[in-house]
Design a protein around this motif. Structure first.
Motif, PDB file in Angstrom:
ATOM      1  N   THR A  91     -14.650 -16.711  36.632  1.00 25.37           N
ATOM      2  CA  THR A  91     -13.252 -16.210  36.884  1.00 25.37           C
ATOM      3  C   THR A  91     -13.076 -14.608  36.473  1.00 25.37           C
ATOM      4  N   ASP A  92     -12.054 -14.357  37.110  1.00 24.69           N
ATOM      5  CA  ASP A  92     -11.722 -12.728  36.697  1.00 24.69           C
ATOM      6  C   ASP A  92     -10.567 -12.784  35.819  1.00 24.69           C
ATOM      7  N   LEU A  93      -9.992 -13.928  35.289  1.00 25.03           N
ATOM      8  CA  LEU A  93      -8.931 -13.913  34.318  1.00 25.03           C
ATOM      9  C   LEU A  93      -9.696 -14.082  32.986  1.00 25.03           C
ATOM     10  N   ASP A  94      -8.820 -13.444  31.914  1.00 28.58           N
ATOM     11  CA  ASP A  94      -9.199 -13.426  30.632  1.00 28.58           C
ATOM     12  C   ASP A  94      -9.466 -14.832  30.215  1.00 28.58           C
ATOM     13  N   ALA A  95     -10.387 -14.856  29.173  1.00 29.07           N
ATOM     14  CA  ALA A  95     -10.487 -16.569  28.885  1.00 29.07           C
ATOM     15  C   ALA A  95      -9.301 -17.574  28.225  1.00 29.07           C
ATOM     16  N   GLY A  96      -8.560 -16.393  27.567  1.00 31.00           N
ATOM     17  CA  GLY A  96      -7.176 -16.932  26.934  1.00 31.00           C
ATOM     18  C   GLY A  96      -6.070 -16.945  28.050  1.00 31.00           C
ATOM     19  N   GLU A  97      -6.385 -16.719  29.235  1.00 30.49           N
ATOM     20  CA  GLU A  97      -5.333 -16.871  30.346  1.00 30.49           C
ATOM     21  C   GLU A  97      -5.424 -17.535  31.353  1.00 30.49           C
ATOM     22  N   LEU A  98      -6.043 -18.698  30.927  1.00 29.23           N
ATOM     23  CA  LEU A  98      -6.539 -19.474  32.327  1.00 29.23           C
ATOM     24  C   LEU A  98      -5.208 -20.407  32.622  1.00 29.23           C
ATOM     25  N   PRO A  99      -4.918 -20.857  33.664  1.00 23.57           N
ATOM     26  CA  PRO A  99      -3.959 -21.842  34.248  1.00 23.57           C
ATOM     27  C   PRO A  99      -3.966 -23.125  33.282  1.00 23.57           C
ATOM     28  N   THR A 100      -2.939 -23.638  32.723  1.00 24.00           N
ATOM     29  CA  THR A 100      -2.870 -24.821  32.010  1.00 24.00           C
ATOM     30  C   THR A 100      -2.189 -25.929  32.752  1.00 24.00           C
ATOM     31  N   ASP A 101      -2.369 -27.018  32.307  1.00 26.95           N
ATOM     32  CA  ASP A 101      -1.205 -28.272  32.557  1.00 26.95           C
ATOM     33  C   ASP A 101      -0.301 -28.354  31.489  1.00 26.95           C
ATOM     34  N   GLU A 102       0.559 -29.477  31.661  1.00 28.19           N
ATOM     35  CA  GLU A 102       1.755 -29.678  30.872  1.00 28.19           C
ATOM     36  C   GLU A 102       1.306 -29.916  29.435  1.00 28.19           C
ATOM     37  N   ASP A 103      -0.008 -30.199  29.204  1.00 32.28           N
ATOM     38  CA  ASP A 103      -0.353 -30.660  27.867  1.00 32.28           C
ATOM     39  C   ASP A 103      -1.017 -29.441  27.287  1.00 32.28           C
ATOM     40  N   GLY A 104      -1.128 -28.444  27.907  1.00 34.58           N
ATOM     41  CA  GLY A 104      -2.062 -27.190  27.140  1.00 34.58           C
ATOM     42  C   GLY A 104      -3.355 -27.153  27.563  1.00 34.58           C
ATOM     43  N   ALA A 105      -4.072 -28.270  28.339  1.00 38.02           N
ATOM     44  CA  ALA A 105      -5.393 -28.108  29.012  1.00 38.02           C
ATOM     45  C   ALA A 105      -5.428 -27.356  30.077  1.00 38.02           C
ATOM     46  N   VAL A 106      -6.659 -26.523  30.175  1.00 37.86           N
ATOM     47  CA  VAL A 106      -7.060 -25.831  31.385  1.00 37.86           C
ATOM     48  C   VAL A 106      -6.911 -26.994  32.435  1.00 37.86           C
ATOM     49  N   ASP A 107      -6.017 -26.304  33.798  1.00 39.26           N
ATOM     50  CA  ASP A 107      -5.986 -26.886  35.077  1.00 39.26           C
ATOM     51  C   ASP A 107      -7.522 -26.676  35.629  1.00 39.26           C
ATOM     52  N   GLU A 108      -8.628 -27.394  35.602  1.00 38.65           N
ATOM     53  CA  GLU A 108      -9.910 -27.155  36.239  1.00 38.65           C
ATOM     54  C   GLU A 108      -9.965 -26.888  37.638  1.00 38.65           C
ATOM     55  N   GLU A 109      -8.714 -27.163  38.398  1.00 31.74           N
ATOM     56  CA  GLU A 109      -8.697 -27.181  39.612  1.00 31.74           C
ATOM     57  C   GLU A 109      -7.823 -25.582  39.959  1.00 31.74           C
ATOM     58  N   GLY A 110      -7.393 -25.172  38.763  1.00 29.39           N
ATOM     59  CA  GLY A 110      -6.521 -23.951  38.919  1.00 29.39           C
ATOM     60  C   GLY A 110      -6.916 -22.722  39.884  1.00 29.39           C
ATOM     61  N   GLU A 111      -5.992 -21.845  40.074  1.00 28.24           N
ATOM     62  CA  GLU A 111      -6.500 -20.790  41.125  1.00 28.24           C
ATOM     63  C   GLU A 111      -6.936 -19.870  40.424  1.00 28.24           C
ATOM     64  N   GLY A 112      -7.916 -19.069  40.964  1.00 28.98           N
ATOM     65  CA  GLY A 112      -8.569 -17.814  40.216  1.00 28.98           C
ATOM     66  C   GLY A 112      -9.899 -18.250  39.327  1.00 28.98           C
ATOM     67  N   MET A 113     -10.206 -19.515  39.378  1.00 32.40           N
ATOM     68  CA  MET A 113     -11.415 -19.779  38.693  1.00 32.40           C
ATOM     69  C   MET A 113     -12.065 -20.816  39.362  1.00 32.40           C
ATOM     70  N   GLU A 114     -13.616 -21.385  38.833  1.00 35.27           N
ATOM     71  CA  GLU A 114     -14.319 -22.111  39.517  1.00 35.27           C
ATOM     72  C   GLU A 114     -15.164 -22.656  38.225  1.00 35.27           C
ATOM     73  N   VAL A 115     -15.212 -24.027  37.955  1.00 40.48           N
ATOM     74  CA  VAL A 115     -15.938 -24.742  36.756  1.00 40.48           C
ATOM     75  C   VAL A 115     -17.483 -24.732  37.738  1.00 40.48           C
ATOM     76  N   ILE A 116     -18.083 -24.056  36.663  1.00 39.98           N
ATOM     77  CA  ILE A 116     -19.871 -24.189  37.131  1.00 39.98           C
ATOM     78  C   ILE A 116     -20.385 -25.189  36.869  1.00 39.98           C
TER      79      ILE A 116
END
Length: 167
Positions: A91-116
């Motif tokens: 990702t080009d995003l800062d590790a603390g700025e990843l998109p999250t779901d309503e529970d606060g977990a990272v949305d692993e399908e979120g924009e601007g990132m790819e789970v390796i």
């Protein structure tokens, strides 16, 4: 009356200890860097190994960067109580700025990132290796567990860090 034995001065010993440390450090084959002076160790074929400690609530790699290519993350869960996971995200995003779901977990399908890749459900006290071939760029290393019983998103509790892969 008590008598005390004089403590000998350690001043002559300190330079010898420092010199030994410099000699030992100079003998290692290393690449990568960290704020505390750690380094990714290079193995056969230029592969790098990065030790990572995960615990409530932090992700602590031994270094904050490594050269592009195969990187093996040797991940240890030091708990002291919770199961954790280890996720590598490009990702080009800062590790603390990843998109999250309503529970606060990272949305692993979120924009601007790819789970390796990831290590799921690593019990306390155990270690596991994750080898990935990474291109130069910015990565986030996170734990993305949401504990329903305690209503804790490990990511929101601070289990994330930035990691750079260099050319």
């Amino acid at each position: 009356m008590r008598s005390f034995m004089p403590i000998p001065s350690i001043r002559p010993v300190v330079p010898a200890i420092l010199a030994a440390g410099v000699l030992i450090a100079g003998c290692a084959t290393q690449s990568g860097s960290s704020a505390d002076g750690g380094a990714a160790t290079s193995g056969a074929g230029g592969a790098s190994t990065v030790d990572v400690t995960i615990q409530e609530f932090s992700v602590n790699p031994s270094v904050d960067s490594a050269p592009a290519g195969e990187i093996t993350f040797n991940v240890t869960n030091e708990g002291p109580e919770d199961i954790h996971e280890f996720v590598v995200i490009a990702t080009d995003l800062d590790a603390g700025e990843l998109p999250t779901d309503e529970d606060g977990a990272v949305d692993e399908e979120g924009e601007g990132m790819e789970v390796i890749d990831e290590i799921e459900d690593l019990p306390v006290g155990e270690s596991e290796e994750l080898s990935v071939d990474l291109e130069a760029g910015h990565y986030a290393l996170i734990c993305n567990i949401f504990d329903e019983e305690e209503a804790e998103a490990h990511y929101q509790m601070g289990m994330h860090t930035n990691f750079e892969v260099t050319d």
